[in-house]
Write a protein that holds these residues in place. Structure first.
Motif, PDB file in Angstrom:
ATOM      1  N   LYS A 129      46.763  44.744  45.166  1.00 30.43           N
ATOM      2  CA  LYS A 129      45.945  44.287  44.029  1.00 30.43           C
ATOM      3  C   LYS A 129      46.205  45.223  42.840  1.00 30.43           C
ATOM      4  CE  LYS A 129      42.642  43.295  47.577  1.00 30.43           C
ATOM      5  NZ  LYS A 129      42.664  44.452  48.470  1.00 30.43           N
ATOM      6  N   GLU A 130      45.274  45.246  41.881  1.00 25.23           N
ATOM      7  CA  GLU A 130      45.449  46.169  40.752  1.00 25.23           C
ATOM      8  C   GLU A 130      45.327  47.601  41.249  1.00 25.23           C
ATOM      9  OE1 GLU A 130      42.405  44.679  38.038  1.00 25.23           O
ATOM     10  OE2 GLU A 130      44.010  44.075  36.684  1.00 25.23           O
ATOM     11  N   THR A 131      46.016  48.536  40.598  1.00 21.35           N
ATOM     12  CA  THR A 131      45.922  49.925  41.027  1.00 21.35           C
ATOM     13  C   THR A 131      44.485  50.424  40.807  1.00 21.35           C
ATOM     14  OG1 THR A 131      46.497  50.798  38.858  1.00 21.35           O
ATOM     15  CG2 THR A 131      48.318  50.426  40.388  1.00 21.35           C
ATOM     16  N   VAL A 132      44.127  51.497  41.513  1.00 24.08           N
ATOM     17  CA  VAL A 132      42.761  52.019  41.415  1.00 24.08           C
ATOM     18  C   VAL A 132      42.457  52.397  39.962  1.00 24.08           C
ATOM     19  CG1 VAL A 132      41.209  53.862  42.163  1.00 24.08           C
ATOM     20  CG2 VAL A 132      42.733  52.771  43.815  1.00 24.08           C
ATOM     21  N   LEU A 133      43.416  53.050  39.299  1.00 28.26           N
ATOM     22  CA  LEU A 133      43.142  53.455  37.908  1.00 28.26           C
ATOM     23  C   LEU A 133      42.954  52.237  37.001  1.00 28.26           C
ATOM     24  CD1 LEU A 133      42.739  56.109  36.447  1.00 28.26           C
ATOM     25  CD2 LEU A 133      45.052  55.884  35.565  1.00 28.26           C
ATOM     26  N   LYS A 134      43.718  51.196  37.228  1.00 27.51           N
ATOM     27  CA  LYS A 134      43.578  49.974  36.404  1.00 27.51           C
ATOM     28  C   LYS A 134      42.187  49.364  36.641  1.00 27.51           C
ATOM     29  CE  LYS A 134      44.992  46.589  33.724  1.00 27.51           C
ATOM     30  NZ  LYS A 134      43.780  46.345  32.962  1.00 27.51           N
ATOM     31  N   GLN A 135      41.756  49.346  37.905  1.00 24.75           N
ATOM     32  CA  GLN A 135      40.415  48.815  38.198  1.00 24.75           C
ATOM     33  C   GLN A 135      39.365  49.618  37.426  1.00 24.75           C
ATOM     34  OE1 GLN A 135      39.716  48.722  42.517  1.00 24.75           O
ATOM     35  NE2 GLN A 135      41.890  48.384  42.827  1.00 24.75           N
ATOM     36  N   MET A 136      39.567  50.947  37.370  1.00 26.23           N
ATOM     37  CA  MET A 136      38.579  51.797  36.682  1.00 26.23           C
ATOM     38  C   MET A 136      38.593  51.577  35.174  1.00 26.23           C
ATOM     39  SD  MET A 136      39.123  55.278  38.845  1.00 26.23           S
ATOM     40  CE  MET A 136      37.812  56.211  38.078  1.00 26.23           C
ATOM     41  N   ILE A 137      39.780  51.331  34.641  1.00 24.44           N
ATOM     42  CA  ILE A 137      39.868  51.073  33.197  1.00 24.44           C
ATOM     43  C   ILE A 137      39.112  49.777  32.869  1.00 24.44           C
ATOM     44  CG2 ILE A 137      41.500  50.450  31.338  1.00 24.44           C
ATOM     45  CD1 ILE A 137      43.372  52.617  32.483  1.00 24.44           C
ATOM     46  N   ASN A 138      39.210  48.795  33.750  1.00 20.08           N
ATOM     47  CA  ASN A 138      38.451  47.546  33.538  1.00 20.08           C
ATOM     48  C   ASN A 138      36.949  47.840  33.489  1.00 20.08           C
ATOM     49  OD1 ASN A 138      40.889  46.250  33.715  1.00 20.08           O
ATOM     50  ND2 ASN A 138      40.605  45.554  35.827  1.00 20.08           N
ATOM     51  N   ILE A 139      36.484  48.737  34.352  1.00 21.38           N
ATOM     52  CA  ILE A 139      35.049  49.093  34.370  1.00 21.38           C
ATOM     53  C   ILE A 139      34.700  49.860  33.088  1.00 21.38           C
ATOM     54  CG2 ILE A 139      33.246  50.393  35.624  1.00 21.38           C
ATOM     55  CD1 ILE A 139      34.235  48.143  37.318  1.00 21.38           C
ATOM     56  N   TYR A 140      35.609  50.766  32.692  1.00 20.76           N
ATOM     57  CA  TYR A 140      35.364  51.540  31.460  1.00 20.76           C
ATOM     58  C   TYR A 140      35.215  50.593  30.263  1.00 20.76           C
ATOM     59  CZ  TYR A 140      35.984  54.319  27.344  1.00 20.76           C
ATOM     60  OH  TYR A 140      35.780  54.862  26.110  1.00 20.76           O
ATOM     61  N   GLU A 141      36.080  49.597  30.209  1.00 20.32           N
ATOM     62  CA  GLU A 141      36.036  48.687  29.052  1.00 20.32           C
ATOM     63  C   GLU A 141      34.687  47.991  28.947  1.00 20.32           C
ATOM     64  OE1 GLU A 141      39.727  46.570  29.520  1.00 20.32           O
ATOM     65  OE2 GLU A 141      40.817  48.218  28.540  1.00 20.32           O
ATOM     66  N   LYS A 142      34.048  47.781  30.102  1.00 22.10           N
ATOM     67  CA  LYS A 142      32.731  47.134  30.081  1.00 22.10           C
ATOM     68  C   LYS A 142      31.625  48.120  29.695  1.00 22.10           C
ATOM     69  CE  LYS A 142      29.855  44.226  32.974  1.00 22.10           C
ATOM     70  NZ  LYS A 142      29.601  43.794  34.330  1.00 22.10           N
TER      71      LYS A 142
END
Ligand code: UTP
Length: 276
Positions: free
Chosen positions: A138-151
């Protein structure tokens, strides 16, 4: 937008002595790839192009790794070996690398503060290369976190549920589940390496963070904590008191390659997966 990733890589890696006597822990390979290259590729997959590395004495091999090696490249040009260089060539050509040295190893918080000169006044990612993450497709862990940061636009820590008897190896959080999610918490408390009896939960912080730049001033005012070191957990607790830290239970696998067991487990996992 997160544009820079900081890699604190100044620690001594004493658990891997004598291997780490003259070789940085971050250069130990899982199969053919050094730990720090996995981290850089994870950041690059998340769209980050600026890699900022905090090194220390005896860590020059990291700089050489992310540089051209003309003699070697000339030697293998046109041979089957050339394919082995594809990934490292790709990160070298698409990313920039800058370095600063932590002169005294005063802890992870202090290492992050040392990186301020490379980061400046903007939110940034942090990867501890000895925590090796695999996104299992799936998406890398850091990419998942960036998605959360954007929110949420505040600091984000990656967490994992660990056996209760291991809380004394991690920063541990307590928090309130955010509405309509089963994996994001507003952090209410954080404790560095608590005894299992004193741990608020079994939710442990692993080596991935998104930090807002006010963290630098907070670290500057943070006194040495557990083990006499300046702890990022203590600095993050100050942000958490203002409701500004989200913990995210990531989707993926994580290996603690700073320990022998985790290192061997990661090696077997990537070998079985056929990543060599
Ligand atoms: P660790 O405590 O896991 O790394 O720090 P270590 O000290 O190198 O390992 P051991 O316990 O002696 O085997 C977590 C991360 O923080 C960095 C380390 O390089 C590692 O990536 N770190 C830690 C620093 O950069 N500076 C420090 O002063 C402490």
């Amino acid at each position: 937008m997160i544009k820079k990733c900081l890699f604190p890589a100044a620690g001594y890696g004493t658990r891997f002595l004598p291997a780490t006597k003259a070789t940085p822990k971050e250069m130990l390979p899982i199969l053919t790839k050094p730990l720090i290259q996995y981290g850089v590729e994870e950041a690059s997959d998340a769209g980050i192009r600026t890699m900022a590395i905090v090194t220390g004495r005896g860590k020059r091999a990291i700089e050489d790794h992310f540089d051209r090696s003309y003699e070697l490249e000339h030697q293998i040009q046109g041979s089957s070996k050339e394919a082995l260089m594809t990934e490292i060539r790709s990160v070298i050509t698409t990313c920039t690398f800058s370095y600063t040295r932590q002169m005294e190893m005063k802890g992870l918080g202090h290492a992050i503060l040392t990186g301020e000169t490379l980061i400046g006044n903007e939110p940034f990612a942090v990867i501890l290369a000895d925590d090796l993450c695999d996104n299992t497709g799936k998406e890398t862990v850091l990419k998942q976190m960036i998605n959360i940061y954007e929110k949420y636009q505040c600091s984000i820590v990656a967490i994992e549920e660990i056996p209760m008897d291991q809380t004394n190896k991690y920063g541990v959080i307590a928090g309130n589940l955010l509405d309509n999610t089963n994996n994001t918490y507003r952090v209410t408390d954080m404790v560095e390496k608590p005894d299992p009896k004193e741990a608020p939960t079994n939710m442990a912080i692993i080596g991935r963070y998104i930090l807002t730049p006010d963290i630098f001033d907070i670290i500057r005012n943070t006194k040495p904590g557990k083990g006499g070191e300046i702890q990022i957990t203590d600095a993050l607790l100050e942000q958490a008191k203002e409701g500004n830290v989200i913990a995210y239970k990531f989707d993926g696998k994580r290996f603690d390659c700073g320990s022998i067991d985790g290192f061997v487990e990661a090696t077997n996992y990537f070998y079985s997966k056929g990543s060599n």
